[in-house]
Design a protein around this motif. Structure first.
Motif, PDB file in Angstrom:
ATOM      1  N   ARG A 111      29.647  44.812 -14.170  1.00  0.00           N
ATOM      2  CA  ARG A 111      29.732  44.503 -12.739  1.00  0.00           C
ATOM      3  C   ARG A 111      29.556  45.758 -11.894  1.00  0.00           C
ATOM      4  N   GLU A 112      30.186  46.845 -12.343  1.00  0.00           N
ATOM      5  CA  GLU A 112      30.062  48.110 -11.616  1.00  0.00           C
ATOM      6  C   GLU A 112      28.611  48.583 -11.602  1.00  0.00           C
ATOM      7  N   LYS A 113      27.942  48.464 -12.735  1.00  0.00           N
ATOM      8  CA  LYS A 113      26.538  48.889 -12.823  1.00  0.00           C
ATOM      9  C   LYS A 113      25.672  48.054 -11.881  1.00  0.00           C
ATOM     10  N   ARG A 114      25.894  46.725 -11.863  1.00  0.00           N
ATOM     11  CA  ARG A 114      25.130  45.856 -10.957  1.00  0.00           C
ATOM     12  C   ARG A 114      25.415  46.205  -9.499  1.00  0.00           C
ATOM     13  N   ALA A 115      26.682  46.478  -9.198  1.00  0.00           N
ATOM     14  CA  ALA A 115      27.044  46.825  -7.821  1.00  0.00           C
ATOM     15  C   ALA A 115      26.379  48.135  -7.409  1.00  0.00           C
ATOM     16  N   LYS A 116      26.348  49.112  -8.290  1.00  0.00           N
ATOM     17  CA  LYS A 116      25.696  50.388  -7.976  1.00  0.00           C
ATOM     18  C   LYS A 116      24.204  50.187  -7.736  1.00  0.00           C
ATOM     19  N   THR A 117      23.576  49.355  -8.564  1.00  0.00           N
ATOM     20  CA  THR A 117      22.149  49.067  -8.386  1.00  0.00           C
ATOM     21  C   THR A 117      21.909  48.407  -7.030  1.00  0.00           C
ATOM     22  N   THR A 118      22.743  47.457  -6.661  1.00  0.00           N
ATOM     23  CA  THR A 118      22.628  46.777  -5.373  1.00  0.00           C
ATOM     24  C   THR A 118      22.792  47.764  -4.229  1.00  0.00           C
ATOM     25  N   VAL A 119      23.791  48.635  -4.312  1.00  0.00           N
ATOM     26  CA  VAL A 119      24.032  49.620  -3.258  1.00  0.00           C
ATOM     27  C   VAL A 119      22.844  50.569  -3.137  1.00  0.00           C
ATOM     28  N   ARG A 120      22.306  51.025  -4.265  1.00  0.00           N
ATOM     29  CA  ARG A 120      21.134  51.912  -4.219  1.00  0.00           C
ATOM     30  C   ARG A 120      19.956  51.204  -3.547  1.00  0.00           C
ATOM     31  N   SER A 121      19.760  49.934  -3.898  1.00  0.00           N
ATOM     32  CA  SER A 121      18.671  49.163  -3.305  1.00  0.00           C
ATOM     33  C   SER A 121      18.863  49.018  -1.798  1.00  0.00           C
ATOM     34  N   LEU A 122      20.077  48.689  -1.392  1.00  0.00           N
ATOM     35  CA  LEU A 122      20.371  48.548   0.038  1.00  0.00           C
ATOM     36  C   LEU A 122      20.196  49.865   0.776  1.00  0.00           C
ATOM     37  N   LEU A 123      20.619  50.956   0.164  1.00  0.00           N
ATOM     38  CA  LEU A 123      20.437  52.269   0.789  1.00  0.00           C
ATOM     39  C   LEU A 123      18.956  52.603   0.930  1.00  0.00           C
ATOM     40  N   GLY A 124      18.170  52.275  -0.086  1.00  0.00           N
ATOM     41  CA  GLY A 124      16.722  52.496  -0.006  1.00  0.00           C
ATOM     42  C   GLY A 124      16.107  51.689   1.119  1.00  0.00           C
ATOM     43  N   ASP A 125      16.472  50.401   1.227  1.00  0.00           N
ATOM     44  CA  ASP A 125      15.975  49.569   2.325  1.00  0.00           C
ATOM     45  C   ASP A 125      16.388  50.134   3.675  1.00  0.00           C
ATOM     46  N   LEU A 126      17.617  50.586   3.793  1.00  0.00           N
ATOM     47  CA  LEU A 126      18.121  51.148   5.044  1.00  0.00           C
ATOM     48  C   LEU A 126      17.363  52.408   5.413  1.00  0.00           C
ATOM     49  N   ARG A 127      17.081  53.256   4.426  1.00  0.00           N
ATOM     50  CA  ARG A 127      16.304  54.474   4.695  1.00  0.00           C
ATOM     51  C   ARG A 127      14.909  54.120   5.217  1.00  0.00           C
ATOM     52  N   LYS A 128      14.271  53.119   4.584  1.00  0.00           N
ATOM     53  CA  LYS A 128      12.938  52.698   5.024  1.00  0.00           C
ATOM     54  C   LYS A 128      12.988  52.191   6.445  1.00  0.00           C
ATOM     55  N   ARG A 129      13.961  51.339   6.763  1.00  0.00           N
ATOM     56  CA  ARG A 129      14.082  50.790   8.119  1.00  0.00           C
ATOM     57  C   ARG A 129      14.354  51.891   9.129  1.00  0.00           C
ATOM     58  N   THR A 130      15.249  52.840   8.751  1.00  0.00           N
ATOM     59  CA  THR A 130      15.563  53.949   9.658  1.00  0.00           C
ATOM     60  C   THR A 130      14.313  54.777   9.906  1.00  0.00           C
ATOM     61  N   SER A 131      13.553  55.044   8.861  1.00  0.00           N
ATOM     62  CA  SER A 131      12.322  55.818   8.995  1.00  0.00           C
ATOM     63  C   SER A 131      11.318  55.074   9.875  1.00  0.00           C
ATOM     64  N   LEU A 132      11.179  53.760   9.664  1.00  0.00           N
ATOM     65  CA  LEU A 132      10.258  52.971  10.475  1.00  0.00           C
ATOM     66  C   LEU A 132      10.687  52.967  11.937  1.00  0.00           C
ATOM     67  N   MET A 133      11.990  52.853  12.173  1.00  0.00           N
ATOM     68  CA  MET A 133      12.475  52.837  13.556  1.00  0.00           C
ATOM     69  C   MET A 133      12.220  54.174  14.239  1.00  0.00           C
ATOM     70  N   LYS A 134      12.474  55.273  13.502  1.00  0.00           N
ATOM     71  CA  LYS A 134      12.216  56.592  14.082  1.00  0.00           C
ATOM     72  C   LYS A 134      10.736  56.753  14.402  1.00  0.00           C
ATOM     73  N   ASN A 135       9.880  56.345  13.468  1.00  0.00           N
ATOM     74  CA  ASN A 135       8.436  56.475  13.668  1.00  0.00           C
ATOM     75  C   ASN A 135       7.952  55.589  14.809  1.00  0.00           C
ATOM     76  N   SER A 136       8.524  54.398  14.961  1.00  0.00           N
ATOM     77  CA  SER A 136       8.080  53.519  16.046  1.00  0.00           C
ATOM     78  C   SER A 136       8.535  54.066  17.389  1.00  0.00           C
ATOM     79  N   LYS A 137       9.684  54.719  17.446  1.00  0.00           N
ATOM     80  CA  LYS A 137      10.149  55.321  18.707  1.00  0.00           C
ATOM     81  C   LYS A 137       9.276  56.490  19.093  1.00  0.00           C
TER      82      LYS A 137
END
Length: 143
Positions: A111-137
């Motif tokens: 469960r811990e391993k799955r949770a870590k994978t999920t968190v890493r995935s969410l952090l990656g998505d958040l980084r992409k969105r943050t980068s896209l938002m900065k670039n669009s501004k």
């Protein structure tokens, strides 16, 4: 002092080591120093409360039990069952409990391993969105 404890315990062939321990039930209440945050044995005390079988009892008041009449040897009788069958049953229960706890541990690790994978995935998505938002501004990306 160690030799005095060994004599007081009356266990044939027993030699105390640095890691030997004894239950607090074998000491009188006034053997403990309770003045600080940590309860400690007072210096020089020797375990003195036992329920020795008749053949191990002495008339010496220093080494006798707190009982006036001979008592059965029930010191820590809760530790091991009297019969080998009951002991085997307790062993089997303990082994089953170990297996159960091992399964629970492995499941928790998965469960811990799955949770870590999920968190890493969410952090990656958040980084992409943050980068896209900065670039669009900055006007680098048109929406």
């Amino acid at each position: 002092m160690r030799k005095k404890w060994e004599v007081a315990l009356r266990r044939e062939g027993f030699t105390a080591s640095e890691s030997s321990v004894i239950c607090s039930e074998h000491f009188k209440q006034d053997d403990f120093d309770r003045t600080g945050q940590i309860v400690r044995l007072r210096d020089g005390v020797i375990p003195s409360i036992f329920s020795f079988p008749v053949h191990l009892q002495r008339d010496d008041p220093e080494a006798s039990t707190s009982h006036s009449q001979p008592q059965p040897n029930d010191d820590h009788s809760y530790v091991l069952p009297a019969s080998p069958t009951a002991l085997k049953a307790r062993l089997n229960e303990a082994l089953a409990r170990v297996e159960s706890l091992d399964r629970e541990r492995k499941n928790a690790m998965a469960r811990e391993k799955r949770a870590k994978t999920t968190v890493r995935s969410l952090l990656g998505d958040l980084r992409k969105r943050t980068s896209l938002m900065k670039n669009s501004k900055r006007g680098l990306i048109s929406t």
